[in-house]
Design a protein around this motif. Structure first.
Motif, PDB file in Angstrom:
ATOM      1  N   PRO A  74       0.795  -1.240   0.000  1.00 25.66           N
ATOM      2  CA  PRO A  74       0.000   0.000   0.000  1.00 25.66           C
ATOM      3  C   PRO A  74       0.823   1.284   0.000  1.00 25.66           C
ATOM      4  N   THR A  75       2.072   1.214   0.441  1.00 25.31           N
ATOM      5  CA  THR A  75       2.918   2.415   0.473  1.00 25.31           C
ATOM      6  C   THR A  75       4.129   2.264  -0.453  1.00 25.31           C
ATOM      7  N   SER A  76       3.988   1.430  -1.462  1.00 23.80           N
ATOM      8  CA  SER A  76       5.131   1.109  -2.325  1.00 23.80           C
ATOM      9  C   SER A  76       5.466   2.199  -3.332  1.00 23.80           C
ATOM     10  N   PHE A  77       4.728   3.316  -3.297  1.00 24.08           N
ATOM     11  CA  PHE A  77       5.068   4.446  -4.159  1.00 24.08           C
ATOM     12  C   PHE A  77       5.625   5.608  -3.343  1.00 24.08           C
ATOM     13  N   VAL A  78       5.999   5.322  -2.089  1.00 21.30           N
ATOM     14  CA  VAL A  78       6.664   6.310  -1.240  1.00 21.30           C
ATOM     15  C   VAL A  78       8.100   5.837  -1.033  1.00 21.30           C
ATOM     16  N   SER A  79       9.068   6.695  -1.289  1.00 22.34           N
ATOM     17  CA  SER A  79      10.469   6.277  -1.224  1.00 22.34           C
ATOM     18  C   SER A  79      10.930   6.073   0.212  1.00 22.34           C
ATOM     19  N   THR A 211     -11.793  10.867  -8.719  1.00 18.86           N
ATOM     20  CA  THR A 211     -11.107   9.604  -8.425  1.00 18.86           C
ATOM     21  C   THR A 211     -10.145   9.764  -7.259  1.00 18.86           C
ATOM     22  N   TYR A 212     -10.097   8.731  -6.442  1.00 22.59           N
ATOM     23  CA  TYR A 212      -9.198   8.678  -5.285  1.00 22.59           C
ATOM     24  C   TYR A 212      -8.355   7.408  -5.402  1.00 22.59           C
ATOM     25  N   GLY A 213      -7.043   7.555  -5.449  1.00 26.75           N
ATOM     26  CA  GLY A 213      -6.177   6.388  -5.634  1.00 26.75           C
ATOM     27  C   GLY A 213      -5.276   6.067  -4.464  1.00 26.75           C
ATOM     28  N   GLY A 214      -5.519   6.698  -3.305  1.00 24.03           N
ATOM     29  CA  GLY A 214      -4.609   6.465  -2.188  1.00 24.03           C
ATOM     30  C   GLY A 214      -3.202   6.863  -2.572  1.00 24.03           C
ATOM     31  N   LEU A 215      -2.242   5.995  -2.274  1.00 23.05           N
ATOM     32  CA  LEU A 215      -0.845   6.285  -2.603  1.00 23.05           C
ATOM     33  C   LEU A 215      -0.367   5.568  -3.857  1.00 23.05           C
ATOM     34  N   MET A 216      -1.265   4.901  -4.576  1.00 21.51           N
ATOM     35  CA  MET A 216      -0.888   4.250  -5.823  1.00 21.51           C
ATOM     36  C   MET A 216      -1.015   5.249  -6.965  1.00 21.51           C
ATOM     37  N   ASN A 217      -0.264   5.018  -8.026  1.00 23.27           N
ATOM     38  CA  ASN A 217      -0.210   6.037  -9.081  1.00 23.27           C
ATOM     39  C   ASN A 217      -1.070   5.734 -10.300  1.00 23.27           C
ATOM     40  N   ASP A 218      -1.934   4.717 -10.214  1.00 22.76           N
ATOM     41  CA  ASP A 218      -2.852   4.436 -11.313  1.00 22.76           C
ATOM     42  C   ASP A 218      -4.170   3.947 -10.714  1.00 22.76           C
ATOM     43  N   PHE A 219      -5.266   4.547 -11.139  1.00 22.20           N
ATOM     44  CA  PHE A 219      -6.565   4.219 -10.553  1.00 22.20           C
ATOM     45  C   PHE A 219      -7.045   2.823 -10.941  1.00 22.20           C
ATOM     46  N   SER A 220      -6.701   2.390 -12.156  1.00 24.90           N
ATOM     47  CA  SER A 220      -7.153   1.070 -12.601  1.00 24.90           C
ATOM     48  C   SER A 220      -6.535  -0.051 -11.773  1.00 24.90           C
ATOM     49  N   PHE A 221      -5.189  -0.023 -11.613  1.00 15.79           N
ATOM     50  CA  PHE A 221      -4.649  -1.124 -10.822  1.00 15.79           C
ATOM     51  C   PHE A 221      -4.811  -0.911  -9.328  1.00 15.79           C
ATOM     52  N   THR A 222      -5.244   0.287  -8.922  1.00 14.22           N
ATOM     53  CA  THR A 222      -5.660   0.494  -7.536  1.00 14.22           C
ATOM     54  C   THR A 222      -6.881  -0.369  -7.232  1.00 14.22           C
ATOM     55  N   ILE A 261     -15.342   4.072  -4.493  1.00 13.69           N
ATOM     56  CA  ILE A 261     -14.794   5.383  -4.142  1.00 13.69           C
ATOM     57  C   ILE A 261     -13.618   5.731  -5.056  1.00 13.69           C
ATOM     58  N   VAL A 262     -12.775   4.735  -5.352  1.00 17.56           N
ATOM     59  CA  VAL A 262     -11.667   4.981  -6.283  1.00 17.56           C
ATOM     60  C   VAL A 262     -12.214   5.455  -7.623  1.00 17.56           C
ATOM     61  N   ASN A 263     -13.352   4.869  -8.019  1.00 11.75           N
ATOM     62  CA  ASN A 263     -14.066   5.297  -9.231  1.00 11.75           C
ATOM     63  C   ASN A 263     -13.340   4.917 -10.516  1.00 11.75           C
ATOM     64  N   SER A 264     -12.855   3.684 -10.546  1.00 15.10           N
ATOM     65  CA  SER A 264     -12.318   3.088 -11.771  1.00 15.10           C
ATOM     66  C   SER A 264     -12.978   1.720 -11.913  1.00 15.10           C
ATOM     67  N   ARG A 265     -13.441   1.410 -13.104  1.00 14.96           N
ATOM     68  CA  ARG A 265     -14.298   0.228 -13.266  1.00 14.96           C
ATOM     69  C   ARG A 265     -13.550  -1.100 -13.339  1.00 14.96           C
ATOM     70  N   THR A 266     -12.293  -1.073 -13.686  1.00 13.79           N
ATOM     71  CA  THR A 266     -11.586  -2.313 -14.019  1.00 13.79           C
ATOM     72  C   THR A 266     -11.643  -3.339 -12.905  1.00 13.79           C
ATOM     73  N   ILE A 412       0.758  -3.132 -16.023  1.00 13.35           N
ATOM     74  CA  ILE A 412       0.464  -3.935 -14.839  1.00 13.35           C
ATOM     75  C   ILE A 412       1.730  -4.322 -14.082  1.00 13.35           C
ATOM     76  N   VAL A 413       2.860  -4.414 -14.763  1.00  9.47           N
ATOM     77  CA  VAL A 413       4.105  -4.829 -14.113  1.00  9.47           C
ATOM     78  C   VAL A 413       4.522  -3.838 -13.026  1.00  9.47           C
ATOM     79  N   SER A 414       4.163  -2.567 -13.189  1.00  8.18           N
ATOM     80  CA  SER A 414       4.540  -1.566 -12.196  1.00  8.18           C
ATOM     81  C   SER A 414       3.598  -1.530 -10.999  1.00  8.18           C
ATOM     82  N   SER A 415       2.646  -2.450 -10.949  1.00  5.51           N
ATOM     83  CA  SER A 415       1.638  -2.429  -9.887  1.00  5.51           C
ATOM     84  C   SER A 415       2.149  -2.923  -8.539  1.00  5.51           C
ATOM     85  N   ARG A 416       3.310  -3.543  -8.493  1.00  2.00           N
ATOM     86  CA  ARG A 416       3.886  -4.108  -7.256  1.00  2.00           C
ATOM     87  C   ARG A 416       3.183  -5.385  -6.827  1.00  2.00           C
ATOM     88  N   PHE A 417       1.855  -5.344  -6.679  1.00  8.86           N
ATOM     89  CA  PHE A 417       1.166  -6.528  -6.163  1.00  8.86           C
ATOM     90  C   PHE A 417       1.220  -7.703  -7.131  1.00  8.86           C
TER      91      PHE A 417
END
Length: 442
Positions: A74-79, A211-222, A261-266, A412-417
């Motif tokens: 969940p925090t993998s986009f914070v250095s 759209t709300y994505g938390g700390l991830m940088n793409d709403f779809s893979f969020t 809430i994220v508001n991405s359909r994928t 998708i490879v950059s999604s971490r999960f």
């Protein structure tokens, strides 16, 4: 020095204590941009060290580091120094992945086939670097792809520690990390609505879509990340009876609500399709609880779809959001660079196509890596399925969720999960003598 512990030990990690700590950390980290970078870096380091201490008391070094990988999704986009990934591209998740891979290398237990694919891909990358304008952009994406490739070797090594307790604990921690992230998204929304100040990944589109994505940088893979947790919950309830029915319903409501809430359909669509297939299959085999869930879903779907349409300015439920045009641009690039592709780097791809990364795993890598590079990447997944995916592996459903979703989301490879789910699937697969022999010293 931390002593390795046997898988036969009766003691387990303190799951609830760890869960509370992790959820609080995930939720509070949504505010990291408002705090001093050094303070965020120090707190994150202390968090990692404390959890490592707790894990290492009950597991071996490799398992402890993998548990930390799960928790830091969940925090993998914070250095590690408390800045965004774009400012300093080294996060705790990245550091843990590289550390685990290097430890496997030093142990001399790399799977030969995966090692060869890594070597071939490295050689391929060295050739394609001459084809791009922005080398740093290309290196950033290549590093992300290597983290993905490392996950196969990490999983094969961790499978030697396979036990019911290991699988149970990693699944629990994965679900807790998804819950923590979902609450992070809800906290982000609450703060923005009440203060008007932006935190995290947040965007307002022209059609009134917020759209709300938390700390991830793409709403779809969020949403896809949350969907993997929702799918895993469903499987654990039916296959392993690890949670009660009311807990399943409450947690699924939380996760689906956070997806809305994220508001991405994928993630929502992928989960509804796979979960429907899975539940109907259970109902056919005579599971009464599956019928109850089907009824709940049937009653809820009109409200869910109505919310989706209203939150997207009346957009059709199956509107492609420009995906088809993007596919065509990318395929045109592929037709002009059939074997080696146009080169890595998402900004480089934008300069070539005038559009972002295609929302499809195969089309994206055909455009960027051509037939040769795509074949090298896909070969890892083919081996994964041949060796580790079978009816006894309940965790196969989370990789189904990710890979199905990867047909509709970018990069998708950059999604971490994705890396974590690959490792989880490999660990959960039944070992046999031929597989053990295939992990040879190099």
């Amino acid at each position: 020095m931390i002593k390795a512990k046997s898988n036969n030990e009766s003691s387990s990690i303190n799951k609830w204590k760890i869960s509370i700590i992790c959820i609080v950390y995930d939720v509070l980290m949504i505010y990291y941009e408002l705090l001093n970078n050094a303070l965020v870096g120090i707190v994150s380091a202390l968090f990692a060290m404390y959890l490592f201490y707790l894990f290492s008391m009950k597991t071996n070094l490799f398992q402890a580091l993998f548990y930390l990988m799960i928790i830091f999704i969940p925090t993998s986009f914070v250095s590690i120094i408390g800045t965004s990934y774009s400012e300093f591209p080294l996060t705790w998740f990245t550091l843990l992945t590289i550390s685990l891979f290097l430890m496997v290398v030093f142990k001399g237990r790399l799977n030969k086939i995966y090692l060869l694919l890594i070597i071939f891909f490295a050689a391929f990358c060295s050739i394609t670097l001459f084809r791009v304008e922005n080398l740093s952009d290309a290196f950033k994406q290549i590093l992300t792809i290597f983290l993905f490739l490392f996950s196969f070797s990490i999983g094969e090594y961790l499978k030697k520690f396979r036990s019911e307790r290991f699988i149970k604990e990693m699944n629990f921690l994965y679900i807790m990390s998804v819950i923590g992230f979902s609450l992070q998204v809800l906290m982000q929304r609450f703060y923005i609505l009440n203060t008007g100040k932006e935190i995290g990944h947040y965007t307002i589109y022209g059609v009134g879509r917020i759209t709300y994505g938390g700390l991830m940088n793409d709403f779809s893979f969020t949403t896809l990340y949350i969907a993997t947790g929702a799918m895993l919950l469903l499987v654990l309830y039916f296959e392993e009876k690890r949670i009660k029915f009311y807990q399943l319903i409450l947690l699924e409501i939380l996760l689906i609500y956070s997806i809305l809430i994220v508001n991405s359909r994928t993630g929502l669509y992928v989960f509804l399709i796979l979960a429907s297939f899975y539940i109907i299959k259970k109902f056919i085999t005579g599971n009464v609880k599956a019928l109850v869930i089907v009824m709940i879903v049937v009653v809820s779907l009109p409200y869910i779809f109505n919310y989706v349409m209203l939150s997207r300015g009346g957009q059709a439920l199956l509107d492609g959001s420009g995906r088809i045009d993007n596919y065509l641009y990318a395929l045109d690039v592929f037709s002009n660079h059939i074997f080696l592709g146009a080169g890595f780097g998402l900004n480089n791809l934008y300069l070539t196509t005038g559009a972002g990364a295609p929302h499809n795993f195969f089309i994206q890598y055909l455009a960027q890596a051509g037939l040769v590079g795509t074949l090298l990447l896909v070969s890892n997944l083919v081996i994964l399925f041949r060796k580790n995916i079978n009816k006894t592996n309940n965790n196969r459903w989370i990789i189904y969720t990710v890979l199905f979703g990867s047909m509709f989301i970018p990069d998708i490879v950059s999604s971490r999960f994705l890396s974590v789910t690959i490792i989880m699937v490999i660990i959960s697969s039944q070992s046999n003598e031929s597989e053990v022999k295939s992990i040879a010293k190099v």
